[in-house]
Design an enzyme around this catalytic site. Structure first.
Site, mmCIF file in Angstrom:
data_model
loop_
_atom_site.group_PDB
_atom_site.id
_atom_site.type_symbol
_atom_site.label_atom_id
_atom_site.label_comp_id
_atom_site.label_asym_id
_atom_site.label_seq_id
_atom_site.Cartn_x
_atom_site.Cartn_y
_atom_site.Cartn_z
ATOM 1 N N GLY A 43 58.345 44.146 69.189
ATOM 2 C CA GLY A 43 58.607 42.712 69.061
ATOM 3 C C GLY A 43 57.591 42.049 68.129
ATOM 4 O O GLY A 43 57.946 41.244 67.258
ATOM 5 N N HIS A 44 56.312 42.396 68.295
ATOM 6 C CA HIS A 44 55.281 41.851 67.403
ATOM 7 C C HIS A 44 55.516 42.303 65.961
ATOM 8 O O HIS A 44 55.349 41.535 65.018
ATOM 9 C CB HIS A 44 53.889 42.350 67.810
ATOM 10 C CG HIS A 44 53.407 41.855 69.128
ATOM 11 N ND1 HIS A 44 53.263 42.677 70.216
ATOM 12 C CD2 HIS A 44 53.011 40.627 69.534
ATOM 13 C CE1 HIS A 44 52.803 41.982 71.233
ATOM 14 N NE2 HIS A 44 52.646 40.729 70.858
ATOM 15 N N GLY A 156 57.329 34.621 69.094
ATOM 16 C CA GLY A 156 58.548 35.230 69.633
ATOM 17 C C GLY A 156 59.279 34.280 70.578
ATOM 18 O O GLY A 156 58.661 33.516 71.318
ATOM 19 N N ASP A 159 58.934 34.082 74.624
ATOM 20 C CA ASP A 159 58.063 33.036 75.179
ATOM 21 C C ASP A 159 58.545 31.686 74.639
ATOM 22 O O ASP A 159 57.830 30.994 73.916
ATOM 23 C CB ASP A 159 56.609 33.299 74.771
ATOM 24 C CG ASP A 159 56.123 34.646 75.276
ATOM 25 O OD1 ASP A 159 55.845 34.766 76.458
ATOM 26 O OD2 ASP A 159 56.059 35.589 74.458
ATOM 27 N N MET A 193 60.994 43.233 75.130
ATOM 28 C CA MET A 193 59.710 43.893 74.896
ATOM 29 C C MET A 193 58.574 42.951 75.260
ATOM 30 O O MET A 193 58.615 41.760 74.960
ATOM 31 C CB MET A 193 59.603 44.296 73.440
ATOM 32 C CG MET A 193 60.624 45.353 73.126
ATOM 33 S SD MET A 193 60.067 46.439 71.845
ATOM 34 C CE MET A 193 61.489 47.508 71.728
ATOM 35 N N SER A 195 54.060 43.201 76.311
ATOM 36 C CA SER A 195 52.871 44.022 76.591
ATOM 37 C C SER A 195 52.783 44.308 78.084
ATOM 38 O O SER A 195 52.260 45.346 78.502
ATOM 39 C CB SER A 195 51.611 43.300 76.136
ATOM 40 O OG SER A 195 51.719 42.999 74.765
ATOM 41 N N ARG A 196 53.291 43.398 78.901
ATOM 42 C CA ARG A 196 53.173 43.563 80.355
ATOM 43 C C ARG A 196 54.143 44.610 80.910
ATOM 44 O O ARG A 196 54.002 45.007 82.064
ATOM 45 C CB ARG A 196 53.334 42.217 81.057
ATOM 46 C CG ARG A 196 52.129 41.308 80.786
ATOM 47 C CD ARG A 196 52.111 40.063 81.628
ATOM 48 N NE ARG A 196 50.824 39.387 81.545
ATOM 49 C CZ ARG A 196 50.576 38.307 80.809
ATOM 50 N NH1 ARG A 196 51.521 37.778 80.075
ATOM 51 N NH2 ARG A 196 49.370 37.752 80.809
HETATM 52 O O1 PAF Z 1 51.958 34.877 72.940
HETATM 53 C C1 PAF Z 1 50.783 35.270 72.886
HETATM 54 O O2 PAF Z 1 50.481 36.442 72.662
HETATM 55 C C2 PAF Z 1 49.668 34.267 73.140
HETATM 56 O O3 PAF Z 1 50.021 33.324 74.081
HETATM 57 C C3 PAF Z 1 49.170 33.583 71.838
HETATM 58 C C4 PAF Z 1 50.263 32.757 71.193
HETATM 59 C C5 PAF Z 1 48.690 34.640 70.850
HETATM 60 C C6 PAF Z 1 48.010 32.642 72.157
HETATM 61 O O4 PAF Z 1 46.935 33.312 72.734
#
Ligand code: PAF
Length: 295
Positions: A43-44, A156, A159, A193, A195-196
């Site tokens: 996703g990143h 993304g 969120d 996707m 990280s958690r």
């Molecule tokens: O979505 C994230 O990974 C975090 O909330 C962010 C936007 C990098 C801020 O710390």
């Protein structure tokens, strides 16, 4: 053909970052920022690839921000994987990684640093369950924007409430930055996707896609014309609880501000946050009522 192995330029200090940014600006190059907390997944990397289409220079930031974690949350446990993240960002075509230490971001200490609050929006849904979370996000993103001074920043849509908070902050504070959302990237079985997801054991991982399935069931009901939002939300909570989730909420809200929908609102979001073991998973889908699905 000789393959050159390049290591991603990684900068930890603000003064050095500013030199690079100034040079690119001098060359007339626009800059996109992709803020992250590391432990990168596809996703990143989709964000980075999309960023490459928007401007010639892509900066990712990596900072696990303590001010957006509650006292009993996973700040210390949050996975830190710098070397892997550098390799992935290099492959995705990132130009530079800004990975500031805590003392660079919060030289006075986090407690004494100026705060940024986006009222209303920050108190709903995830904000109600994680008091102070969105204030911490707004604070660090505001600081990252001022440190990097990008033309564009990418976040993304998984969120989505965070994306809205940041868009509101940028509008309210007249920051000259375009905030762009990027569609949620899903595993083949539908799990968004995150990280958690790494916190899930094998059995939980098999159950996890049901989070998205519950959203799809709720979406189908809305698309079929069901009007009783509360009944749809309750049915989704029950569906999730039966398979082992501990839902914080399932809510149908209007897309632009996450407030309760009322006629004539047609663009809605179904948002969910639910615990599975020690993982708090979130997801959402957009529904255009009286229209086709948008995702
Ligand atoms: O979505 C994230 O990974 C975090 O909330 C962010 C936007 C990098 C801020 O710390």
């Amino acid at each position: 053909m000789v393959h050159q192995h390049t290591t991603l330029k990684t900068i930890h200090e603000l003064a050095e970052l500013r030199q690079h940014v100034a040079q690119w600006r001098h060359q007339g190059e626009r800059i996109v920022l992709v803020p992250t907390m590391g432990n990168l997944h596809a996703g990143h990397l989709a964000l980075v690839q999309q960023a490459r289409q928007l401007a010639p220079r892509v900066i990712a930031s990596l900072f696990v921000n303590p001010t957006q974690f509650g006292p009993n949350e996973d700040f210390s446990a949050y996975p830190r994987t710098l070397a892997e993240d550098q390799a992935k960002l290099t492959a995705a075509g990132c130009d530079l990684l800004f990975a500031p230490p805590l003392a660079t971001v919060y030289p006075q200490g986090a407690e004494l640093t100026t705060r940024v609050e986006v009222p209303g929006l920050s108190d709903r849904l995830c904000g109600a369950f994680r008091p102070g979370h969105f204030a911490g996000v707004a604070q660090v993103v505001c600081k990252l924007f001022n440190m990097v001074q990008p033309d564009i920043a990418m976040f993304g849509e998984k969120d989505r409430q965070q994306l809205l908070v940041i868009q509101r902050m940028v509008a309210d504070l007249n920051l000259p930055i375009e905030v762009v959302g990027s569609p949620t990237v899903r595993e083949a079985d539908g799990l968004a996707m995150s990280s958690r997801n790494a916190y899930l054991d094998a059995a939980q991982r098999r159950v996890a896609p049901q989070l998205y399935q519950a959203l799809c069931v709720a979406r189908d009901k809305l698309m079929a014309g069901e009007q009783d939002y509360s009944a749809i939300e309750q049915a989704a909570v029950q569906q999730l609880s039966e398979v082992g989730f501990r839902p914080d909420y399932v809510r149908i809200v209007r897309a632009q501000d996450y407030a309760d929908p009322a006629p004539p609102d047609t663009r809605l979001v179904i948002a969910v946050a639910a615990w599975l073991g020690r993982a708090r998973l979130i997801d959402n889908v957009v529904v255009e009522r009286n229209a086709q699905r948008s995702d």
